[in-house]
Design an enzyme around this catalytic site. Structure first.
Site, PDB file in Angstrom:
ATOM      1  N   SER A  40     -32.920  87.897 -20.340  1.00 61.82           N
ATOM      2  CA  SER A  40     -32.998  89.053 -19.427  1.00 61.82           C
ATOM      3  C   SER A  40     -33.866  90.062 -20.392  1.00 61.82           C
ATOM      4  CB  SER A  40     -31.682  89.608 -19.272  1.00 61.82           C
ATOM      5  OG  SER A  40     -31.741  90.717 -18.524  1.00 61.82           O
TER       6      SER A  40
ATOM      7  N   ARG B  20     -36.046  82.939 -15.969  1.00 59.86           N
ATOM      8  CA  ARG B  20     -34.775  82.780 -15.008  1.00 59.86           C
ATOM      9  C   ARG B  20     -35.083  83.594 -13.638  1.00 59.86           C
ATOM     10  NH1 ARG B  20     -30.735  81.371 -12.756  1.00 59.86           N
ATOM     11  NH2 ARG B  20     -28.622  81.673 -13.205  1.00 59.86           N
TER      12      ARG B  20
ATOM     13  N   THR C 162     -26.658  93.603 -15.864  1.00 57.07           N
ATOM     14  CA  THR C 162     -25.476  93.434 -16.950  1.00 57.07           C
ATOM     15  C   THR C 162     -24.286  94.109 -16.507  1.00 57.07           C
ATOM     16  OG1 THR C 162     -27.349  92.568 -18.395  1.00 57.07           O
ATOM     17  CG2 THR C 162     -25.116  93.136 -19.200  1.00 57.07           C
TER      18      THR C 162
ATOM     19  N   CYS D 212     -43.145  76.616 -10.352  1.00 53.17           N
ATOM     20  CA  CYS D 212     -42.153  76.430 -11.454  1.00 53.17           C
ATOM     21  C   CYS D 212     -42.959  76.910 -12.694  1.00 53.17           C
ATOM     22  CB  CYS D 212     -41.990  74.734 -11.364  1.00 53.17           C
ATOM     23  SG  CYS D 212     -41.263  74.310 -12.958  1.00 53.17           S
TER      24      CYS D 212
ATOM     25  N   CYS E 105     -37.496  71.298 -17.424  1.00 57.57           N
ATOM     26  CA  CYS E 105     -36.731  72.079 -16.727  1.00 57.57           C
ATOM     27  C   CYS E 105     -36.037  73.305 -17.766  1.00 57.57           C
ATOM     28  CB  CYS E 105     -35.792  71.421 -15.888  1.00 57.57           C
ATOM     29  SG  CYS E 105     -34.824  72.657 -15.031  1.00 57.57           S
TER      30      CYS E 105
ATOM     31  N   CYS F 206     -34.277  77.546 -14.398  1.00 54.60           N
ATOM     32  CA  CYS F 206     -34.270  79.019 -13.671  1.00 54.60           C
ATOM     33  C   CYS F 206     -33.958  79.022 -12.272  1.00 54.60           C
ATOM     34  CB  CYS F 206     -35.923  79.558 -13.670  1.00 54.60           C
ATOM     35  SG  CYS F 206     -37.082  78.584 -12.765  1.00 54.60           S
TER      36      CYS F 206
ATOM     37  N   CYS G 177     -37.217  76.523  -7.966  1.00 54.32           N
ATOM     38  CA  CYS G 177     -37.544  75.609  -6.987  1.00 54.32           C
ATOM     39  C   CYS G 177     -36.522  75.494  -5.872  1.00 54.32           C
ATOM     40  CB  CYS G 177     -37.525  74.325  -7.720  1.00 54.32           C
ATOM     41  SG  CYS G 177     -36.242  73.679  -8.627  1.00 54.32           S
TER      42      CYS G 177
END
Lengths: 539, 248, 312
Positions: free
Chosen positions: A55, A300, A336, A482, A508, A511, A514
């Site tokens: 983040s 993400r 958060t 992606c 991968c 995240c 897709c």
């Protein structure tokens, strides 16, 4: 999930929490603080707590003050007070400072690494007696005969590409608990299954998402201004695509930089990764990174739908908390503090009631929801483009969300314009020379690691669609959205269409873009073998 | 018989290591640490030998500060019976490690000592050989297959020329190579069981070993970057260039 | 006394080039150096060693029980000779890596592994963390210096030397606890990918499993090992034990030729320690050209046949 005839071993807990992010860990800690005798476990698919989470991040500390009153004396390793806040509008060549809206004033807040924060929370949870198990993936839900959630099923390990057991095969156990708390974060795959099964979103708007891509840089000495928080909107995005950048100056000449694109963009040929890289080349930004080096990077998705898209957060035997539910405050771009509060709220509710019943009502009556309600119209305001969105945002901010209207969110996957209907957009994008040169180079910095000999965890539910329809209608947008270059269309003389979809599952970074953005909704992300995936450091 | 397995806490193999800008070391701040992969293979082999009925006890040993207890607990979760931490501060060089190990051997009297062929941080590949020398016992390095038969072990070693087979009398030291086995996954319930298995902490002083690190290691730098070379126009030029450099 | 002893490596018939590389290292250290050949019937090998530039004396230790290099036996021989030397070097091959630490421990000293550069007689550089960091090592001058030499970092010394050859008798007995059984050479005629001095690799641009024959033929012509990029393996063109790269094999051949490989970081990680990297790729922008020592922008299907003609 592989079918198995042998019964799985069972471990029992009072509460099983899926995901060792801020929501999950706050819930675990609070539960043990209130009821020390409760048996609480947290399951986490990453090999070490913090390795799969990233983040910006600028956090509001008040919930931490409540959860761990002495924390400021022993803060997490990366934790700087915000010193200065700037927000700007960019055009291809220029930068215009904007007045900082109240949601973006960060005085009293801290720049942190969310991964390092979670890694700092985990031992505190363990010291209270929480069992944390990193490296194990909750791959399925254990349903009770009456259909309620009775726990989770840990994924089998040591299974080969074809689904057959290898020499190292280890059957996943089941963890049974009267209460399962889903804290998987944005678009958690078990949460997705449960939302569908229990129709938890029957009364909410479609959920809205964004993709956040981030890099941590070591910049050349003298350039870093610790505590400086920068945000921007405008270029490199066009006015129909919502999103913006962040640059957070940390300590030790480290700078966190990232870009968020809402996933309801309409151009099938748009690449969020490329937009991020373009941002770094803006004349006001590039000098900061010249002479520096990337330390780590990743991506993400972010949950953006807020109040209108929040599903019901309770079901028989389980609760959704944090971004698995969808509590991020988008105008603040902060989730958060909400995640921590929701974890604490769930814990106190369960400690008092003995189960999760009524949690949804409690959540909707809480300050967590009030905060979302206040800003509920800002994100959907941007559905009409940048300028209308800014005006709506301005009005909503001034009226503190009290106007008796609620704008609605639309689904991201159905927002792509077909290729044939697209008009070309001149994005004024430039030739790039800052690292990373491409997505494959970027993936390297995520240190993502998957045993290549395992079942591909990106399930394509109708593989023909890729060849028969998607190429013509949208031009294979998965190969562009992606951030890790998982999807490629490669030449294949054996295929009738002369090409086939190649899935580089090992790239991968988990995240979930897709799973969200695929226009046909035929991509289903499931968890790979526990311990696989990114190894983020200080992201 | 008992099997002693040495395990070392190292930076996880996935971590992209960075040299500190002042050259004083590698940045291990907040970095994931794991059991040295070769040591995991050694432990797996020991467990298989015990499961085959050829050993009664597998003991994992690690040297370092209390942080290495994390790796010892993982070793116990994999299936080791008990653990020993030799509490030391700072880096240890292989000769000292071998001397400490010898003291433990004198106490435990194992039939076999299994170590990883090298640690992925120091890449020294010395401890097993040094231990065997001090113990005056056989060394079977780079083992890719280990077969026990009574008091002897037949070991296939991965050498540059291929696969070499030797026979050694027990007790012996073997260092293991990548292809020996694939370590098992740890079952969740075993993590809980491991918390209750014995973990003994002793100091190097108690064992009567003085730490002797007389190699001074300093001035850490990243490797020189490979730069762009030359471009040739055609195959003929390529061959000419290769011949000039003595490569073909 | 300042004198270096090199333990020669051989296979019973021929000296291994690693010995000449140790000689280069010894020359850098600066002291006079001798070479010892330990084995059975090694007079021919001793003569080969005597030709190495810079060697003062070559000692041969000949005994039946020393026919195969067992550290348990060889270490005793080296220790018996150690008195006359301040520095004792072996190659960082499986032979040297097996033997030298045993020698060091018997002499009661630490060992410096993988010397990649010599700053002076007691100051060296070596790689650690799989070559991701280089460190300086200062060895104490008050005790013997035992080390292995990283062969990939040194050129072989020339062979115009003429050292004296002297026989020595063995001082060890056959070890009672370690016995040599057999050696199985790496299968097939093609050198093993992990240790080959020259490697040729193909990428996705090879386009088919059958096309890899072009690579195999060229490799056999020059005695090279064969590798592949992950993309080629994923496409099914070759088995995954041929994969070179971060998740495959990490290799350091003297010569690496990459055909149709774009050169993603993940692949480059596998070859970053190669001596000379040659890249042939149609795409002038392929990242591999940023690290290749020799690059050729051309179609590999044209270049490979041309290479075969010119090298055949």
């Amino acid at each position: 999930m592989s079918e198995t005839t042998t019964e799985r071993e069972v471990m029992e807990y009072d509460v099983i929490i899926v995901g060792a992010g801020p929501a999950g860990l706050a819930c675990a800690i609070r539960l043990k603080q209130l009821k020390p005798d409760l048996m609480v476990a947290v399951i986490e698919k990453s090999p070490e707590v913090g390795a799969h989470i990233l983040s910006g991040a600028v956090i509001e500390p008040e919930p931490l003050d409540e959860l761990l009153p002495g924390w400021r004396d022993k803060p997490p390793p990366v934790c700087l007070p915000v010193v200065d806040d700037e927000i700007a509008f960019l055009t291809a060549k220029s930068r215009h400072k904007l007045p900082t809206p109240p949601q973006q004033r960060n005085h009293g807040n801290f720049i942190v690494s969310l991964g390092a924060l979670c890694a700092w929370l985990a031992p505190q949870a363990e010291a209270l007696g929480v069992d944390i198990f990193p490296g194990y993936a909750a791959a399925g839900i254990h349903y009770l005969p009456d259909g309620a959630v009775g726990g989770v099923i840990i994924g089998d390990m040591g299974v080969d590409r074809d689904g057959k057991p290898k020499d190292t095969y280890m059957q996943g156990i089941e963890i049974h608990a009267p209460l399962t708390v889903l804290a998987e974060g944005c678009r958690g795959h078990l949460s997705k299954e449960l939302i569908e099964r229990f129709k938890l979103d029957a009364d909410s708007d479609p959920q809205a998402y964004g993709i956040g891509i981030k890099e941590l840089w070591q910049v050349a000495p003298g350039k870093c201004k610790p505590g400086l928080v920068n945000h921007s909107i405008g270029w490199p995005l066009d006015t129909k695509t919502y999103g913006g950048s962040f640059i957070y100056h940390m300590d030790k000449d480290r700078v966190a930089v990232g870009f968020v694109c809402a996933l309801d963009y309409s151009d099938p040929e748009f690449s969020p990764f490329e937009a991020f890289q373009q941002f770094k080349h803006h004349p006001s930004v590039k000098p900061l990174f010249e002479g520096g080096e990337i330390l780590s990077g990743g991506a993400r998705t972010i949950i953006e739908g807020g109040a209108q898209s929040l599903p019901k957060t309770e079901m028989p035997g389980a609760l959704l908390i944090g971004d698995a539910a969808g509590l991020l405050n988008l105008p603040k771009i902060k989730g958060t503090h909400q995640a921590i509060r929701s974890g604490m709220l769930a814990a106190s509710h369960v400690a008092e009631k003995g189960n999760g019943d009524g949690f949804d009502t409690v959540l909707r009556d809480s300050p967590i929801m009030k905060e979302l309600h206040k800003v509920r119209n800002i994100r959907p305001g941007f559905n009409k483009g940048l300028w209308r969105g800014l005006i709506t945002a301005g009005i909503e901010t001034i009226t503190a969300g009290k106007l008796p209207r609620t704008l609605h969110n639309h689904a991201d996957y159905s927002s792509l314009t077909k290729l044939k209907d697209m008009k070309p957009i001149d994005r004024h994008w430039v030739k790039r020379d800052l690292a990373p040169r491409d997505r494959l180079a970027s993936v390297y910095f995520s240190a993502t690691d998957h045993d290549e000999d395992q079942v591909v965890h990106l399930q394509i539910l109708e593989p023909d669609v890729c060849i028969t329809r998607c190429g013509e209608e949208y031009g294979h947008p998965c190969t562009l959205f992606c951030p890790a270059n998982v999807y490629e269309m490669v030449e294949d003389t054996d295929s009738t269409a002369g090409k086939r979809l190649q899935i580089n599952a090992a790239n991968c970074v988990h995240c979930k873009t897709c799973d969200i953005k695929d226009p046909y909704q035929i991509i289903n992300w499931v968890t790979p073998e526990g311990g696989s995936g990114p190894n983020y450091q200080n992201l | 018989m008992k099997i002693l397995v040495g395990i070392k806490r190292v930076v996880d193999y996935n971590v992209r290591i960075r040299v500190k800008s002042d050259g004083s070391g590698v940045d291990t701040d907040g970095v994931k640490m794991s059991i040295n992969p070769f040591d995991e293979i050694a432990l797996e082999e020991a467990l298989r030998i015990r499961e085959a009925g050829n050993a009664e006890e597998v003991i994992v040993v690690s040297m370092g500060g209390n942080e290495c207890q994390q790796q010892l607990r993982t070793g116990l979760a994999m299936g080791a019976d008990r653990a020993i931490q030799v509490n030391t501060e700072g880096d240890l060089q292989p000769l000292t490690i071998a001397r400490v190990f010898l003291k433990i051997i004198e106490k435990e009297q194992p039939g076999l000592v299994l170590l990883g062929k090298q640690a992925i941080d120091g890449d020294n590949s010395q401890t097993a050989q040094m231990l065997a020398a001090l113990w005056d016992r056989p060394q079977a390095t780079f083992a890719s297959k280990l077969t026990l038969s009574g008091d002897t072990a037949t070991v296939v070693r991965e050498v540059d020329a291929g696969l070499e087979t030797i026979e050694v009398d027990l007790p012996a030291v073997a260092s293991v190579d990548l292809r020996l086995n694939e370590p098992r996954f740890v079952k969740l319930p075993d993590i809980m069981k491991a918390k209750r298995k014995p973990l003994e902490v002793i100091s190097a002083d108690e064992l009567g070993v003085t730490v002797e690190n007389d190699l001074e290691i300093s001035h850490y730098t990243p490797p020189p970057a490979r730069g762009k070379g030359i471009m040739v126009e055609d195959t003929a030029q390529l061959v000419a260039e290769l011949k000039t450099r003595g490569l073909v | 006394m300042s004198r270096t002893l090199i333990i020669a490596e051989h296979d019973g018939k021929n000296l291994n080039p690693s010995t000449a590389k140790c000689a280069s290292c010894a020359t850098s250290i600066g002291h006079d150096f001798d070479i010892v050949v330990i084995g059975a019937s090694v007079s021919d090998i001793a003569s080969q060693a005597a030709a190495i530039d810079g060697a003062a004396t070559v000692y041969s230790i000949d005994a039946d029980h020393l026919a195969k290099p067992l550290a348990a036996n060889h270490a005793s021989e080296v220790v018996a000779m150690a008195d006359g030397y301040s520095h004792i070097l072996g190659p960082s091959t499986t032979f040297g890596r097996d033997l030298m630490p045993r020698v060091a421990a018997l002499l009661g000293v630490n060992q410096v592994s993988d010397i990649s550069a010599v700053e002076d007689a007691y100051h060296f550089k070596r790689p650690i963390y799989a070559g991701n960091a280089i460190v300086d090592v200062h060895a104490p001058e008050t005790v013997k210096m035992v080390a292995t030499v990283r062969v990939a970092s040194w050129k072989a010394a020339g062979n115009a030397g003429s050292a004296a050859v002297e026989a020595r008798s063995a001082s060890s007995q056959a070890s009672s606890h370690t016995r040599y059984v057999s050696l199985e050479s790496g299968g097939g005629e093609r050198p093993d990918l992990q240790t080959a001095a020259r490697v040729i690799s193909g990428g996705r641009a090879m386009a088919s499993k059958e096309n890899f024959d072009l690579i195999y033929d060229l490799a056999d012509m020059i005695g090279a090992g064969v590798g592949a990029s992950r993309a080629a393996v994923d496409a099914g063109y070759c088995p995954n034990d041929m994969q070179v790269g971060q998740t495959g094999k990490i290799i350091s051949p003297d010569l690496y030729i990459a055909f149709g490989i774009s050169g993603a970081i993940q692949h480059i990680t596998g070859i970053k320690d190669a001596g000379t990297i040659v890249a042939v790729n149609k795409d002038a922008d392929a990242p591999i050209f940023e690290v290749a020592d020799i690059g050729l922008t051309a179609d590999l299907f044209t270049v490979i046949p041309e290479l075969k003609q010119l090298l055949g």
